[in-house]
Enzyme design. Structure first.
Site: not given
Ligand SMILES: *[C@@H]1O[C@H](CO)[C@@H](O)[C@H](O)[C@H]1NC(C)=O
Length: 487
Positions: A100, A145, A190, A310, A312, A381
């Site tokens: 990606r 991005h 995002e 994504n 985290y 991600e």
């Protein structure tokens, strides 16, 4: 016999302590895809080479360098503009199914518009894509991005409704140029971070800090722009090119810190009513949360072929008296009226980014399955920051626990088809510059050649991809990387 009893006892102990018994050697589903990700500004460098024009990160880091933690910029970064062949070699070493990356709008369209196409920029992405395809590595391309052309920012950027046209024109040109070979398109990476951090705060370029106003204007336009690109692809390109197109959200998990507060928060009114009421009380003539017309809602509805996710980290969330008045008025945080915190015990490693909360990932995936009718998910991600060094055992722990949590969700029915590590290699971590390292490969930024060296986690990931199995007993070691793709 005795082995059976021990197993039984350990199962009993695990259940009594509320832990699930970790199965080892869990297999990933047939056809599951593994990849790694980067983004243009974070790795390409060559910020003004071969006709590329300035983007908002060039502009901000050159004009105000020390708002970045180490006063650095992405002028050279990982130098992937010149090192793409080595990048593809790394993908082959790991055995990636896909890679990606994102396209730099201002590298291909120096005026921001399709009146001029910069052939050198087109060549760069063609070279990268063709080199990957030579080795059966699928490109997954992010159109946006975070590196908006600076000229468009001067026209208001994502706060200007015309950006729906500008972005649509850009997207169409990318489908024309690369869509014969690119079958996975991500429209926006995002959107919440773009709008909240860049327009409602100072956490990303362009740092407008127009709290409680800018992020909502941006939010409306970015969703409509995403939908524009989706419809263009769906109507003009999908019939001949046959790919998929989707948006990638960064969703963290927010766990209520007590059941009581959760009930309190769930009873609150719909967000648009709440912000409208607050806006009126604050003396605004209309709601700061700009509305979408019924036609716009219809235009956006259904415009993502799959759920790009994504993820985290997680937060605990609460609402009590201490929350009211503790944020700027107006602001997104004040509109939300919740407090967030994290537990120190979640921290492993040296970086503040590196809280490890795999159950939050599991809860998030479960909630998406339950609330959105089990959409197909690509994890676009997931990753862990260190401060550098090749022996990254903490990163290995993070990846294994998060993959384990993902497999739990899959076992319960979540339709997750792909997993992407952030990141293939160290890169420019926005406001943190080069202080935070997310790479499976380490980059030596002191060396003009920007050599890439596999970390221990790269050997772990390679083994997972080879065996299609999550094996906690495998002990990765730093040895010599080999390419096993038969080429
Ligand atoms: C509100 O909740 C937070 C988190 O649980 C707690 O730390 C804080 O003391 C509470 N404040 C009040 C006024 O209840």
């Amino acid at each position: 016999m005795s082995r059976y009893i021990i197993l039984l006892l350990s199962f009993y102990a695990a259940v009594c302590h509320g832990h699930k018994l970790r199965q080892n050697g869990r297999q990933f589903p047939e056809g599951f895809l593994f990849g790694a990700a980067t983004a243009s500004y974070q790795v390409e460098g060559a910020w003004n080479e071969d006709g590329k024009s300035e983007n908002i990160w060039d502009h901000m880091t050159h004009n105000d360098p020390c708002i970045i933690k180490d006063c650095s910029n992405g002028d050279i970064a990982a130098d992937s503009y010149h090192k793409y062949q080595r990048d593809v070699e790394m993908m082959r070493e790991l055995g990636l199914d896909f890679y990606r990356f994102s396209i730099s709008w201002s590298r291909i369209m120096p005026t921001s518009f399709p009146d001029q196409i910069n052939q050198a920029g087109v060549d760069y992405y063609n070279n990268l894509i063709n080199e990957m395809l030579k080795y059966n590595i699928e490109p997954m391309v992010t159109l946006y991005h975070w590196d908006l052309p600076q000229k468009l920012q001067e026209l208001g950027g994502w706060a200007n409704p015309h950006i729906v046209d500008w972005y649509g024109d850009y997207a169409r040109t990318m489908f024309q140029l690369f869509g014969d070979r690119v079958k996975y398109w991500i429209t926006i990476n995002e959107p919440y971070q773009v709008c909240y951090q860049g327009y409602g705060d100072v956490l990303k370029a362009p740092r407008l800090n127009l709290k409680g106003i800018g992020e909502y204007m941006c939010g409306k336009n970015i969703l409509l722009a995403h939908a524009r690109a989706y419809h263009i692809y769906d109507e003009e390109f999908r019939p001949s090119q046959g790919g998929i197109i989707f948006i990638s959200y960064s969703a963290q998990w927010y766990e209520p810190d007590t059941e009581k507060r959760y009930r309190c928060c769930r009873r609150s009114q719909p967000v648009h009513e709440k912000v409208a009421a607050k806006s009126a009380a604050q003396g605004f003539a209309r709601s700061r949360l700009v509305e979408l017309s019924p036609e716009e809602v219809e235009y956006i509805r259904g415009t993502s072929d799959i759920f790009g996710l994504n993820h985290y980290v997680s937060f605990l969330v609460y609402r009590n008296e201490s929350v009211y008045g503790s944020y700027d008025i107006p602001s997104f945080s004040d509109d939300l009226e919740v407090g967030l915190y994290q537990k120190n015990e979640w921290l492993i490693g040296e970086s503040d980014f590196t809280k490890v909360v795999p159950w939050g990932f599991y809860n998030l995936l479960t909630k998406i399955r339950e609330d959105y009718n089990n959409p197909t998910i690509f994890i676009t991600e997931n990753g862990f920051a260190s401060r550098g060094g090749l022996n990254d055992d903490d990163r290995i722990t993070y990846y294994r626990l998060y993959l384990d949590a993902m497999l739990d969700a899959i076992a319960e029915g979540s339709d997750i088809r792909a997993y992407t590590t952030w990141s293939l290699m160290d890169n420019y971590e926005w406001m943190y510059g080069y202080t935070e390292r997310f790479g499976l490969y380490e980059i030596n930024y002191n060396d003009p050649e920007r050599p890439r060296t596999p970390r221990k986690s790269a050997f772990m990931y390679k083994e997972i991809l080879r065996s299609r199995t999550l094996d906690f007993n495998f002990v990765p070691e730093i040895t010599t990387m080999t390419i096993d793709d038969g080429h």
